[in-house]
Design a protein around this motif. Sequence first.
Motif, PDB file in Angstrom:
ATOM      1  N   VAL B 233       0.825  -1.191   0.000  1.00 41.63           N
ATOM      2  CA  VAL B 233       0.000   0.000   0.000  1.00 41.63           C
ATOM      3  C   VAL B 233       0.868   1.253   0.000  1.00 41.63           C
ATOM      4  O   VAL B 233       0.463   2.299  -0.479  1.00 41.63           O
ATOM      5  CB  VAL B 233      -0.996   0.073   1.179  1.00 41.63           C
ATOM      6  CG1 VAL B 233      -2.028  -1.018   1.065  1.00 41.63           C
ATOM      7  CG2 VAL B 233      -0.301  -0.003   2.496  1.00 41.63           C
ATOM      8  N   GLU B 234       2.053   1.121   0.568  1.00 38.04           N
ATOM      9  CA  GLU B 234       2.917   2.290   0.603  1.00 38.04           C
ATOM     10  C   GLU B 234       4.354   1.817   0.781  1.00 38.04           C
ATOM     11  O   GLU B 234       4.626   0.895   1.540  1.00 38.04           O
ATOM     12  CB  GLU B 234       2.516   3.198   1.771  1.00 38.04           C
ATOM     13  CG  GLU B 234       3.107   4.571   1.696  1.00 38.04           C
ATOM     14  CD  GLU B 234       2.339   5.584   2.532  1.00 38.04           C
ATOM     15  OE1 GLU B 234       1.305   5.230   3.112  1.00 38.04           O
ATOM     16  OE2 GLU B 234       2.794   6.735   2.604  1.00 38.04           O
ATOM     17  N   THR B 235       5.255   2.419   0.049  1.00 37.46           N
ATOM     18  CA  THR B 235       6.657   2.118   0.304  1.00 37.46           C
ATOM     19  C   THR B 235       7.449   3.410   0.247  1.00 37.46           C
ATOM     20  O   THR B 235       7.116   4.329  -0.501  1.00 37.46           O
ATOM     21  CB  THR B 235       7.244   1.056  -0.672  1.00 37.46           C
ATOM     22  OG1 THR B 235       8.322   1.630  -1.381  1.00 37.46           O
ATOM     23  CG2 THR B 235       6.221   0.529  -1.629  1.00 37.46           C
ATOM     24  N   GLY B 236       8.467   3.493   1.068  1.00 36.91           N
ATOM     25  CA  GLY B 236       9.235   4.719   1.117  1.00 36.91           C
ATOM     26  C   GLY B 236      10.321   4.631   2.153  1.00 36.91           C
ATOM     27  O   GLY B 236      10.492   3.597   2.791  1.00 36.91           O
ATOM     28  N   SER B 237      11.059   5.708   2.324  1.00 42.21           N
ATOM     29  CA  SER B 237      12.095   5.712   3.349  1.00 42.21           C
ATOM     30  C   SER B 237      11.412   5.783   4.708  1.00 42.21           C
ATOM     31  O   SER B 237      10.220   6.046   4.806  1.00 42.21           O
ATOM     32  CB  SER B 237      13.018   6.903   3.157  1.00 42.21           C
ATOM     33  OG  SER B 237      12.338   8.076   3.555  1.00 42.21           O
ATOM     34  N   LYS B 238      12.210   5.538   5.735  1.00 39.17           N
ATOM     35  CA  LYS B 238      11.693   5.564   7.092  1.00 39.17           C
ATOM     36  C   LYS B 238      10.923   6.850   7.369  1.00 39.17           C
ATOM     37  O   LYS B 238       9.840   6.838   7.940  1.00 39.17           O
ATOM     38  CB  LYS B 238      12.893   5.440   8.024  1.00 39.17           C
ATOM     39  CG  LYS B 238      12.579   5.311   9.460  1.00 39.17           C
ATOM     40  CD  LYS B 238      13.719   4.646  10.172  1.00 39.17           C
ATOM     41  CE  LYS B 238      14.800   5.621  10.576  1.00 39.17           C
ATOM     42  NZ  LYS B 238      15.895   4.934  11.283  1.00 39.17           N
ATOM     43  N   TYR B 239      11.488   7.976   6.922  1.00 38.85           N
ATOM     44  CA  TYR B 239      10.857   9.254   7.236  1.00 38.85           C
ATOM     45  C   TYR B 239       9.592   9.476   6.418  1.00 38.85           C
ATOM     46  O   TYR B 239       8.621  10.046   6.906  1.00 38.85           O
ATOM     47  CB  TYR B 239      11.859  10.393   7.069  1.00 38.85           C
ATOM     48  CG  TYR B 239      12.904  10.316   8.140  1.00 38.85           C
ATOM     49  CD1 TYR B 239      12.653  10.835   9.410  1.00 38.85           C
ATOM     50  CD2 TYR B 239      14.103   9.641   7.931  1.00 38.85           C
ATOM     51  CE1 TYR B 239      13.571  10.707  10.428  1.00 38.85           C
ATOM     52  CE2 TYR B 239      15.029   9.506   8.941  1.00 38.85           C
ATOM     53  CZ  TYR B 239      14.766  10.043  10.197  1.00 38.85           C
ATOM     54  OH  TYR B 239      15.660   9.894  11.206  1.00 38.85           O
ATOM     55  N   ASP B 240       9.619   9.005   5.176  1.00 38.74           N
ATOM     56  CA  ASP B 240       8.404   9.100   4.366  1.00 38.74           C
ATOM     57  C   ASP B 240       7.249   8.416   5.076  1.00 38.74           C
ATOM     58  O   ASP B 240       6.142   8.947   5.167  1.00 38.74           O
ATOM     59  CB  ASP B 240       8.605   8.416   3.004  1.00 38.74           C
ATOM     60  CG  ASP B 240       9.583   9.169   2.129  1.00 38.74           C
ATOM     61  OD1 ASP B 240       9.720  10.388   2.346  1.00 38.74           O
ATOM     62  OD2 ASP B 240      10.194   8.553   1.252  1.00 38.74           O
ATOM     63  N   ILE B 241       7.512   7.219   5.565  1.00 36.63           N
ATOM     64  CA  ILE B 241       6.438   6.420   6.147  1.00 36.63           C
ATOM     65  C   ILE B 241       6.006   6.970   7.499  1.00 36.63           C
ATOM     66  O   ILE B 241       4.815   7.114   7.777  1.00 36.63           O
ATOM     67  CB  ILE B 241       6.876   4.944   6.299  1.00 36.63           C
ATOM     68  CG1 ILE B 241       7.211   4.334   4.944  1.00 36.63           C
ATOM     69  CG2 ILE B 241       5.828   4.124   7.024  1.00 36.63           C
ATOM     70  CD1 ILE B 241       6.033   4.009   4.080  1.00 36.63           C
ATOM     71  N   TYR B 242       6.971   7.314   8.340  1.00 37.10           N
ATOM     72  CA  TYR B 242       6.599   7.697   9.701  1.00 37.10           C
ATOM     73  C   TYR B 242       6.173   9.148   9.817  1.00 37.10           C
ATOM     74  O   TYR B 242       5.314   9.491  10.613  1.00 37.10           O
ATOM     75  CB  TYR B 242       7.747   7.412  10.673  1.00 37.10           C
ATOM     76  CG  TYR B 242       7.820   5.966  11.037  1.00 37.10           C
ATOM     77  CD1 TYR B 242       7.155   5.484  12.159  1.00 37.10           C
ATOM     78  CD2 TYR B 242       8.508   5.071  10.254  1.00 37.10           C
ATOM     79  CE1 TYR B 242       7.191   4.151  12.484  1.00 37.10           C
ATOM     80  CE2 TYR B 242       8.555   3.728  10.567  1.00 37.10           C
ATOM     81  CZ  TYR B 242       7.887   3.280  11.687  1.00 37.10           C
ATOM     82  OH  TYR B 242       7.919   1.960  12.001  1.00 37.10           O
ATOM     83  N   LYS B 243       6.796  10.011   9.037  1.00 33.79           N
ATOM     84  CA  LYS B 243       6.478  11.432   9.194  1.00 33.79           C
ATOM     85  C   LYS B 243       5.451  11.911   8.177  1.00 33.79           C
ATOM     86  O   LYS B 243       4.806  12.926   8.381  1.00 33.79           O
ATOM     87  CB  LYS B 243       7.759  12.274   9.049  1.00 33.79           C
ATOM     88  CG  LYS B 243       8.826  11.947  10.072  1.00 33.79           C
ATOM     89  CD  LYS B 243       8.475  12.503  11.452  1.00 33.79           C
ATOM     90  CE  LYS B 243       9.593  12.213  12.434  1.00 33.79           C
ATOM     91  NZ  LYS B 243       9.107  11.723  13.729  1.00 33.79           N
ATOM     92  N   ASN B 244       5.350  11.205   7.066  1.00 37.71           N
ATOM     93  CA  ASN B 244       4.475  11.697   6.013  1.00 37.71           C
ATOM     94  C   ASN B 244       3.680  10.553   5.377  1.00 37.71           C
ATOM     95  O   ASN B 244       3.739  10.334   4.176  1.00 37.71           O
ATOM     96  CB  ASN B 244       5.354  12.412   4.967  1.00 37.71           C
ATOM     97  CG  ASN B 244       4.516  13.056   3.896  1.00 37.71           C
ATOM     98  OD1 ASN B 244       3.337  13.361   4.122  1.00 37.71           O
ATOM     99  ND2 ASN B 244       5.093  13.239   2.725  1.00 37.71           N
ATOM    100  N   PRO B 245       2.934   9.805   6.212  1.00 43.93           N
ATOM    101  CA  PRO B 245       2.182   8.694   5.637  1.00 43.93           C
ATOM    102  C   PRO B 245       1.060   9.213   4.742  1.00 43.93           C
ATOM    103  O   PRO B 245       0.439  10.231   5.063  1.00 43.93           O
ATOM    104  CB  PRO B 245       1.628   7.968   6.863  1.00 43.93           C
ATOM    105  CG  PRO B 245       1.583   8.981   7.933  1.00 43.93           C
ATOM    106  CD  PRO B 245       2.694   9.942   7.662  1.00 43.93           C
ATOM    107  N   GLN B 246       0.842   8.546   3.616  1.00 39.67           N
ATOM    108  CA  GLN B 246      -0.166   9.015   2.673  1.00 39.67           C
ATOM    109  C   GLN B 246      -1.400   8.131   2.636  1.00 39.67           C
ATOM    110  O   GLN B 246      -2.517   8.614   2.617  1.00 39.67           O
ATOM    111  CB  GLN B 246       0.438   9.054   1.260  1.00 39.67           C
ATOM    112  CG  GLN B 246       1.538  10.066   1.106  1.00 39.67           C
ATOM    113  CD  GLN B 246       1.021  11.481   1.204  1.00 39.67           C
ATOM    114  OE1 GLN B 246      -0.055  11.792   0.734  1.00 39.67           O
ATOM    115  NE2 GLN B 246       1.787  12.341   1.854  1.00 39.67           N
ATOM    116  N   HIS B 247      -1.180   6.835   2.665  1.00 38.34           N
ATOM    117  CA  HIS B 247      -2.311   5.921   2.520  1.00 38.34           C
ATOM    118  C   HIS B 247      -3.048   5.782   3.841  1.00 38.34           C
ATOM    119  O   HIS B 247      -2.438   5.782   4.914  1.00 38.34           O
ATOM    120  CB  HIS B 247      -1.797   4.559   2.061  1.00 38.34           C
ATOM    121  CG  HIS B 247      -2.867   3.709   1.457  1.00 38.34           C
ATOM    122  ND1 HIS B 247      -3.710   2.951   2.221  1.00 38.34           N
ATOM    123  CD2 HIS B 247      -3.230   3.503   0.174  1.00 38.34           C
ATOM    124  CE1 HIS B 247      -4.547   2.302   1.423  1.00 38.34           C
ATOM    125  NE2 HIS B 247      -4.270   2.621   0.173  1.00 38.34           N
TER     126      HIS B 247
END
Lengths: 334, 315
Positions: B233-247
């Motif tokens: 559903v979502e993949t990204g760097s650690k910060y993408d996922i934890y600080k800027n989750p989209q889904h």
Amino acid sequence: MDVLLEIKELHTGFRMNDTFYNAVDGVSLSLRKNEILAIVGESGCGKSTLATSIMGLFDQRTTRIQGEILYQQKNLAALTEEQLNEVRGLEISMIFQDPLSALNPLMRVGDQIEEGLIYHTDLSKEERKQRVLTLLQQVGIQDPKHVARQFPHQLSGGMRQRIMIAIAICCKPKIIIADEPTTALDVTIQAQILDLLVELQKETGAGIILITHDLGVVAEVADRVVVMYAGEIVEEAPIKELFLHPQHPYTRSLFHSIPQMNKKSDRLNVIEGIVPSLIHLPRSGCRFADRIPWIPQEAHEENPQLHEISPGHFVRCTCWKSFYFNTRKGERYV
Amino acid sequence: MSFMQIHNLKVHYPVRGGILNSVVDYIYAVDGISMEFEKGKAYGLVGESGCGKSTTGKVIIGLEKITAGRICYEGVDVTNSNNHRKSAFNRDIQMIFQDAHSSLNPRKRVQDIIAEPIRNFLKLTPKEEKRKIHELLEIVGMPEDAKYKYPHEFSGGQKQRIGIARAIATNPKLIIADEPVSALDLSVQAQVLNFMKEIQREYGLSYLFISHDLGVVQHMCEHISIMYKGRFVETGSKYDIYKNPQHIYTKRLLSAIPNTSPIGRDERKKERILVEKHYQENVRKYFDRQARVFDLVPVSKTHFVAATSSMKGGF
């Protein structure tokens, strides 16, 4: 303070080769009304043994329970099996860790919830069925009529745990003992189950003893925390006090072992050595001393006691005063 | 450059039934995922139980058959070709299992357990083999006499370290770690995690870290993928996922993680209930008509999220 349950100097020992080894060794604590008391510790620290001792679920030939478990002037530790059956389920009930093995696979879940009602109340069959449906609704099940007729294997893990909770609260007990209620569940389901427990507790005013090894769960729901190590209480404090000012070396080491997002160093703290097995447990002196060998012997008490260092905050032994962490580079920090 | 690429990997299990035990349906355990592995990096795979994360690990190492898709290792297509026991792929990809106890043969001594991959893949004389075993035990911090013992004589953390010693015996490039610490206590978990980081730094290992514990994953991995029903559903760097989750699913998962601070827990609970409500109301928008997760679209260079192209700006 309304004290619901008071445990005084409880020793629970298991027989191995004709000697009894105490897994719970002199635990005293009290549970108040409207309170969630968390008991934390690693595996083998005696937290589950403590819970099972309160419920009297041990085979009396191989275990020895000494001390007092006082509930409404009754000593639960001295009751016979029949007398205990009057209390269990009605006044004190338990939620187990693994709902699939705790539920009867051959019985519809509705009937399993009804069992407690048959035993403890004189409700008619109709009233019981009605009560089961309200209970299922109470634990957040959407379609109670349908679910009541299903078997445990047809339900998901979260649903099964909800059934366990419904069974536990069916007779409106005053005390609920939850032994790792969410360990087998996913985080999203865990959050739902914890919210449900807190909600039910607020509604009924019951006291909950929550046994867990997950400090995150404790921080989310508990009011007071007891930390156990090697069969003893090493620290006891209100929730905020414990998380903001942990004092005992064991508690502090545990907090430093949690992987956290905002931590600077990427090394986690490791507690030296291993949890001693029941047979090799040091029975005198500070039981944690072996795992913090850089603290001088003089810092420990000869016969460690719980000291009240601020209101409601108890710490065992005096070694916390001179405790510091040792990094691998030989630096010290507090 | 990545040394290994997984392209549109699918694993479908047939469901049999009916009168002639014919195939009536499929379970889409893994349904089209793509990944790339670079040297020295750790990749996290997170999801609820039953989302297919363990199957992904197993299929990469070759314990399950691939239905469709491709695995390329250093330019060579290795899809379903793992029956060549001495292939470079089998040597370079190793696995650490969740339950260390049941992954070690109870009737073998530690030295034979660790020696197994060495005997399979490296041609060493008995003397060299002995030296290698000593070396490995030293790396995982076990005493030398441990090699004569049997698995049951060790504690949980030590057993997991034996499992790690076996996994690194052939100097692999990628280690698939399937919930390596979820059966361990906090302090032992810390020990194993520290150790895994250390050998990663020292030998330039890559990890595929499969876990349901988001705390552990963010500690170990730079790159995280969130999985749901066999798809990302979502993949990204650690910060993408934890600080800027989209889904919405990621947001819900993150809001459910218990925080280790009692301060502000009531606000967190309110927030959690809000997110959950939002999730229940809007969940349909995030999945297509067959309740499948959409294909990934880029949000930034490193950050991808499952969405239709029309939804891209509308999060």
